[in-house]
Design a protein around this motif. Structure first.
Motif, PDB file in Angstrom:
ATOM      1  N   GLU A  40       0.810  -1.227   0.000  1.00  0.00           N
ATOM      2  CA  GLU A  40       0.000   0.000   0.000  1.00  0.00           C
ATOM      3  C   GLU A  40       0.842   1.275   0.000  1.00  0.00           C
ATOM      4  O   GLU A  40       0.446   2.290  -0.538  1.00  0.00           O
ATOM      5  N   GLU A  41       2.011   1.224   0.629  1.00  0.00           N
ATOM      6  CA  GLU A  41       2.867   2.413   0.737  1.00  0.00           C
ATOM      7  C   GLU A  41       3.799   2.588  -0.458  1.00  0.00           C
ATOM      8  O   GLU A  41       4.504   3.590  -0.556  1.00  0.00           O
ATOM      9  N   ASP A  42       3.852   1.617  -1.354  1.00  0.00           N
ATOM     10  CA  ASP A  42       4.761   1.671  -2.494  1.00  0.00           C
ATOM     11  C   ASP A  42       4.215   2.571  -3.595  1.00  0.00           C
ATOM     12  O   ASP A  42       3.025   2.883  -3.634  1.00  0.00           O
ATOM     13  N   LYS A  43       5.108   2.953  -4.490  1.00  0.00           N
ATOM     14  CA  LYS A  43       4.748   3.803  -5.627  1.00  0.00           C
ATOM     15  C   LYS A  43       5.005   3.011  -6.902  1.00  0.00           C
ATOM     16  O   LYS A  43       6.052   2.375  -7.036  1.00  0.00           O
ATOM     17  N   VAL A  44       4.030   3.030  -7.817  1.00  0.00           N
ATOM     18  CA  VAL A  44       4.165   2.309  -9.078  1.00  0.00           C
ATOM     19  C   VAL A  44       4.057   3.287 -10.232  1.00  0.00           C
ATOM     20  O   VAL A  44       3.093   4.044 -10.328  1.00  0.00           O
ATOM     21  N   PHE A  45       5.068   3.246 -11.096  1.00  0.00           N
ATOM     22  CA  PHE A  45       5.028   4.004 -12.342  1.00  0.00           C
ATOM     23  C   PHE A  45       4.532   3.045 -13.421  1.00  0.00           C
ATOM     24  O   PHE A  45       5.218   2.071 -13.754  1.00  0.00           O
ATOM     25  N   HIS A  46       3.339   3.316 -13.934  1.00  0.00           N
ATOM     26  CA  HIS A  46       2.802   2.502 -15.029  1.00  0.00           C
ATOM     27  C   HIS A  46       3.132   3.244 -16.320  1.00  0.00           C
ATOM     28  O   HIS A  46       2.697   4.374 -16.516  1.00  0.00           O
ATOM     29  N   LEU A  47       3.891   2.586 -17.201  1.00  0.00           N
ATOM     30  CA  LEU A  47       4.393   3.263 -18.385  1.00  0.00           C
ATOM     31  C   LEU A  47       3.494   3.077 -19.604  1.00  0.00           C
ATOM     32  O   LEU A  47       3.968   2.977 -20.727  1.00  0.00           O
ATOM     33  N   GLY A  48       2.203   3.063 -19.360  1.00  0.00           N
ATOM     34  CA  GLY A  48       1.260   3.186 -20.457  1.00  0.00           C
ATOM     35  C   GLY A  48       0.568   1.925 -20.919  1.00  0.00           C
ATOM     36  O   GLY A  48       0.980   0.810 -20.648  1.00  0.00           O
ATOM     37  N   ASP A  49      -0.545   2.164 -21.656  1.00  0.00           N
ATOM     38  CA  ASP A  49      -1.435   1.142 -22.190  1.00  0.00           C
ATOM     39  C   ASP A  49      -2.016   0.294 -21.060  1.00  0.00           C
ATOM     40  O   ASP A  49      -1.834  -0.924 -20.990  1.00  0.00           O
ATOM     41  N   PHE A  50      -2.753   0.975 -20.205  1.00  0.00           N
ATOM     42  CA  PHE A  50      -3.292   0.350 -19.004  1.00  0.00           C
ATOM     43  C   PHE A  50      -4.578  -0.427 -19.255  1.00  0.00           C
ATOM     44  O   PHE A  50      -4.672  -1.601 -18.922  1.00  0.00           O
ATOM     45  N   SER A  51      -5.618   0.231 -19.822  1.00  0.00           N
ATOM     46  CA  SER A  51      -6.930  -0.417 -19.900  1.00  0.00           C
ATOM     47  C   SER A  51      -7.699  -0.037 -21.154  1.00  0.00           C
ATOM     48  O   SER A  51      -7.659   1.100 -21.606  1.00  0.00           O
ATOM     49  N   PHE A  52      -8.423  -1.026 -21.663  1.00  0.00           N
ATOM     50  CA  PHE A  52      -9.331  -0.820 -22.789  1.00  0.00           C
ATOM     51  C   PHE A  52     -10.783  -0.809 -22.308  1.00  0.00           C
ATOM     52  O   PHE A  52     -11.699  -0.726 -23.104  1.00  0.00           O
ATOM     53  N   LEU A  53     -10.978  -0.918 -21.009  1.00  0.00           N
ATOM     54  CA  LEU A  53     -12.319  -1.030 -20.427  1.00  0.00           C
ATOM     55  C   LEU A  53     -12.959   0.337 -20.201  1.00  0.00           C
ATOM     56  O   LEU A  53     -12.287   1.375 -20.247  1.00  0.00           O
TER      57      LEU A  53
END
Length: 169
Positions: free
Chosen positions: A45-58
């Motif tokens: 919960e305390e961590d940080k996530v960098f999502h580098l794109g193309d996450f969802s088509f929903l």
């Protein structure tokens, strides 16, 4: 202790990505369950996530449900499939930060969706997604697409140590 993690190209809800990238799932629902479990198996919960794109088509509601099920403080760098939706749309579904441009991380790593041009004289590393199962050669690129990492985000230390090891070889 808080950690930073990196990952890209989940393509939640994109059933054709299963065939395009030979993902080991029967359908998009199984893929979603596995990817959420994989994320939460390493991210607290305390961590940080960098999502580098193309996450969802929903749609908005289903995307929001997935984002809320994922642990951590979430930063999205928009990918080519994310750009059809506004920055505020992504914030509304639960991302804590959204960037339309690459981010410079620790003055050495360029975080982007698509690989950036890096000539052989540049000392920097481009952490990227977009090319799925492919990999660019050389010490200047690090692909964090889900296909390479069993759908689990990678810690900064894993990336840093991999880059340092490859430079020493």
């Amino acid at each position: 202790m808080r950690h930073d993690y990196f990952i890209s190209d989940h393509h939640f809800g994109h059933k054709h990505i299963i065939d395009f990238e030979s993902r080991p799932f029967q359908d998009a629902e199984e893929m979603t369950r596995y990817m959420v479990e994989s994320w939460n198996s390493v991210v607290g919960e305390e961590d940080k996530v960098f999502h580098l794109g193309d996450f969802s088509f929903l749609n908005r509601d289903k995307t929001k449900e997935i984002v809320n099920a994922l642990n951590g403080y979430k930063v999205l760098i928009l990918g080519n499939h994310d750009r059809g939706r506004s920055r505020s749309w992504w914030l509304d579904v639960g991302f804590d930060e959204v960037s339309e441009h690459p981010i410079v991380y620790k003055n050495f790593f360029f975080l982007s969706h698509e690989p950036m041009y890096m000539n052989k004289h540049m000392p920097y590393v481009n952490v990227h997604g977009h090319i799925h199962g492919q990999k660019y050669e050389g010490k200047s690129y690090f692909n964090v697409c889900v296909e390479h990492w069993d759908y689990k985000p990678l810690s900064f230390e894993q990336i840093r140590d991999s880059v340092v090891v490859s430079e020493e070889q």
